[in-house]
Design a protein around this motif. Sequence first.
Motif, PDB file in Angstrom:
ATOM      1  N   TYR A  34       0.836  -1.209   0.000  1.00 16.39           N
ATOM      2  CA  TYR A  34       0.000   0.000   0.000  1.00 16.39           C
ATOM      3  C   TYR A  34       0.870   1.257   0.000  1.00 16.39           C
ATOM      4  O   TYR A  34       0.594   2.212  -0.735  1.00 16.39           O
ATOM      5  N   MET A  37       2.314   1.839  -3.409  1.00 21.35           N
ATOM      6  CA  MET A  37       1.286   2.357  -4.320  1.00 21.35           C
ATOM      7  C   MET A  37       0.953   3.810  -3.998  1.00 21.35           C
ATOM      8  O   MET A  37       0.839   4.645  -4.894  1.00 21.35           O
ATOM      9  N   PHE A  42      -0.609   5.805  -6.776  1.00 23.69           N
ATOM     10  CA  PHE A  42      -1.386   4.648  -7.209  1.00 23.69           C
ATOM     11  C   PHE A  42      -1.141   4.273  -8.673  1.00 23.69           C
ATOM     12  O   PHE A  42      -2.011   3.727  -9.339  1.00 23.69           O
ATOM     13  N   CYS A  43       0.067   4.556  -9.140  1.00 26.36           N
ATOM     14  CA  CYS A  43       0.557   4.112 -10.459  1.00 26.36           C
ATOM     15  C   CYS A  43       1.934   3.486 -10.256  1.00 26.36           C
ATOM     16  O   CYS A  43       2.906   3.867 -10.907  1.00 26.36           O
ATOM     17  N   ALA A  44       2.022   2.533  -9.350  1.00 21.27           N
ATOM     18  CA  ALA A  44       3.310   1.997  -8.898  1.00 21.27           C
ATOM     19  C   ALA A  44       3.913   0.973  -9.829  1.00 21.27           C
ATOM     20  O   ALA A  44       5.112   0.733  -9.786  1.00 21.27           O
ATOM     21  N   ARG A 100      -3.415  -5.496  -7.569  1.00 20.62           N
ATOM     22  CA  ARG A 100      -3.605  -4.371  -6.649  1.00 20.62           C
ATOM     23  C   ARG A 100      -3.117  -3.106  -7.336  1.00 20.62           C
ATOM     24  O   ARG A 100      -3.587  -2.019  -7.052  1.00 20.62           O
ATOM     25  N   SER A 101      -2.132  -3.241  -8.226  1.00 20.06           N
ATOM     26  CA  SER A 101      -1.622  -2.134  -9.033  1.00 20.06           C
ATOM     27  C   SER A 101      -1.211  -2.733 -10.381  1.00 20.06           C
ATOM     28  O   SER A 101      -0.546  -3.774 -10.417  1.00 20.06           O
ATOM     29  N   VAL A 110       7.648  -2.073 -10.520  1.00 20.92           N
ATOM     30  CA  VAL A 110       7.727  -1.272  -9.292  1.00 20.92           C
ATOM     31  C   VAL A 110       9.166  -0.795  -9.139  1.00 20.92           C
ATOM     32  O   VAL A 110      10.113  -1.510  -9.480  1.00 20.92           O
TER      33      VAL A 110
END
Length: 131
Positions: A34, A37, A42-44, A100-101, A110
């Motif tokens: 979390y 992200m 939230f664009c990880a 989740r992403s 990531v």
Amino acid sequence: MSSWISAPGHALRLAGIHFDAVRMIGIPGEQVAYEVMQFADFCAGPVIRSCVGVRSMYVLLPPGSARAPVARRGRGVGAGGGGVRGVAAMRGLTYPLDWRSLRTAQSPFVDAELLFELLREVVDDEIRDVR
């Protein structure tokens, strides 16, 4: 879409070829995922959750970027290039895996440095709590 992302359902892929995977188990893993992200607005990049057994988060990094010595310090954290990892399709029924992403053109993986910085913080906190 990448060739290693399945069109339907999910597929097993060799970690270390298309990506390195860091597996984080339980609440600490969810917390780190979390935070990664959130830090990336939230664009990880690719983060996959497994809902079988103990909940796990898989963070996908560029091939060759996983640092096992850092990951071995904490409970419930594992890194590696070797082994098979499940990768969920982008759409449709993918149980027990879900994104989740998402992997995007701007964030194909990531950021490994960010991930390991956040992992060190969580692991160091756990070590302090144990003492």
